[in-house]
Design an enzyme around this catalytic site. Sequence first.
Site, PDB file in Angstrom:
ATOM      1  N   MET A  13      41.089  32.210  46.204  1.00  0.00           N
ATOM      2  CA  MET A  13      41.768  31.842  47.457  1.00  0.00           C
ATOM      3  C   MET A  13      40.729  31.547  48.535  1.00  0.00           C
ATOM      4  SD  MET A  13      45.149  33.124  47.104  1.00  0.00           S
ATOM      5  CE  MET A  13      45.895  34.156  45.843  1.00  0.00           C
ATOM      6  N   GLY A  41      40.376  35.871  47.140  1.00  0.00           N
ATOM      7  CA  GLY A  41      41.165  35.850  45.908  1.00  0.00           C
ATOM      8  C   GLY A  41      40.635  36.974  45.029  1.00  0.00           C
ATOM      9  N   GLY A  43      40.662  37.613  41.869  1.00  0.00           N
ATOM     10  CA  GLY A  43      39.908  37.232  40.681  1.00  0.00           C
ATOM     11  C   GLY A  43      38.523  36.729  41.034  1.00  0.00           C
ATOM     12  N   THR A 215      41.435  54.096  42.115  1.00  0.00           N
ATOM     13  CA  THR A 215      40.513  54.045  43.253  1.00  0.00           C
ATOM     14  C   THR A 215      41.205  54.699  44.453  1.00  0.00           C
ATOM     15  OG1 THR A 215      41.254  51.806  43.804  1.00  0.00           O
ATOM     16  CG2 THR A 215      39.303  51.993  42.416  1.00  0.00           C
ATOM     17  N   GLY A 217      39.904  54.751  47.839  1.00  0.00           N
ATOM     18  CA  GLY A 217      39.359  54.364  49.137  1.00  0.00           C
ATOM     19  C   GLY A 217      38.197  55.252  49.538  1.00  0.00           C
ATOM     20  N   GLY A 220      36.697  57.892  47.119  1.00  0.00           N
ATOM     21  CA  GLY A 220      36.043  57.577  45.852  1.00  0.00           C
ATOM     22  C   GLY A 220      37.015  57.111  44.795  1.00  0.00           C
ATOM     23  N   ASP A 248      38.211  44.987  44.823  1.00  0.00           N
ATOM     24  CA  ASP A 248      37.680  43.965  43.906  1.00  0.00           C
ATOM     25  C   ASP A 248      36.199  44.217  43.626  1.00  0.00           C
ATOM     26  OD1 ASP A 248      40.174  42.737  44.083  1.00  0.00           O
ATOM     27  OD2 ASP A 248      39.545  41.547  45.815  1.00  0.00           O
TER      28      ASP A 248
HETATM   29  O1  RIB Z   1      41.625  41.958  47.496  1.00  0.00           O
HETATM   30  C1  RIB Z   1      41.316  41.164  48.606  1.00  0.00           C
HETATM   31  C2  RIB Z   1      41.784  39.780  48.390  1.00  0.00           C
HETATM   32  O2  RIB Z   1      43.188  39.781  48.320  1.00  0.00           O
HETATM   33  C3  RIB Z   1      41.445  38.829  49.498  1.00  0.00           C
HETATM   34  O3  RIB Z   1      40.199  38.213  49.324  1.00  0.00           O
HETATM   35  C4  RIB Z   1      42.619  37.863  49.489  1.00  0.00           C
HETATM   36  O4  RIB Z   1      42.262  36.590  49.072  1.00  0.00           O
HETATM   37  C5  RIB Z   1      43.648  38.473  48.566  1.00  0.00           C
HETATM   38  O5  RIB Z   1      43.692  37.851  47.360  1.00  0.00           O
END
Ligand code: RIB
Length: 298
Positions: A13, A41, A43, A215, A217, A220, A248
């Site tokens: 994204m 995004g 992924g 997870t 936050g 930990g 992510d």
């Molecule tokens: O996990 C964060 C992400 O969630 C952001 O970068 C946004 O694009 C959404 O997908």
Amino acid sequence: MSKAVIAVVGSAMIDLTAYASLIPAPGQTLEGDLFTTGFGGKGANQGVIGALCGAQVHFIGKLGNDLFGDSIYENFKQLGIDTKFVDRSDTPNGVAHIWVDGDGENRIIIIPGANHEIDINRAVEGIKTIPELSVVVAQCEIKQEVTVAAFKAAKEHGCLTILNPAPFQELSTQLLALTDWLIPNESEFFSICGQDPSSDPALINFRPGKNSIVTLGAHGAVLIDTNGAITRCAAPTVKVVDTTGAGDAFVGTFAYALASGKTALEAMKLGISVASLSVTRKGAQSSYPTQTEIATLS
Ligand code: RIB
């Protein structure tokens, strides 16, 4: 250590982020502090941090045939991420509208766009043909049927599968059975099982016989292994600026570390270190540590 080759089947994204100390109530207008556009995004974030950690990353996804898609494609190239299975669509690229408040907490609306058009056959072809692939990672910003097909191919090829169930959606029994590592955050854990991860029995009964990490936050993360053994790891205390993309950062780092031969506990600790650093900076991918910084972490 073996070569870390991972595939991310997932979303990419452009993040449109407004920073404001206070978030408006319905019907209210407030003045914010900053607006940014950045790469995001779930992924793509996971693939990018995997690449920064040192993995050879293959991204399997779909971008819009527009300026956002072009810039994401170029970003992947610059980071050495393989784009053979990054396709394009006439549907606009996915975008995320993000509000970050004064505590660094975010609220996100995603418009999936082209991300919802990934071709199942292309995803399966990618998994079957990527040389030396050992770990396949997915999230929930693409169609679940694509992830099921990709994970099925991954298991047939002896790969480990990691699913980050974000944003939360009901997961099919088939997908759960194909998932070696399920990595929800606290709220996703609650949505899946209706319990709080602070309870050891809830963790033990989460996925008996399977591996999971929740997870937590600033607290930990907690690992539950196939025998039901629970290991909690704290996070360092940091000044939180923006939590966007921290989950992510954890997942992509964990995938890299498992693929490079680290133990699950070592991988979890590295994931916490990288994610903790990411929350001290603004944005998703823009907050991720450099390769040099990552080399100093454990
Ligand atoms: O996990 C964060 C992400 O969630 C952001 O970068 C946004 O694009 C959404 O997908």
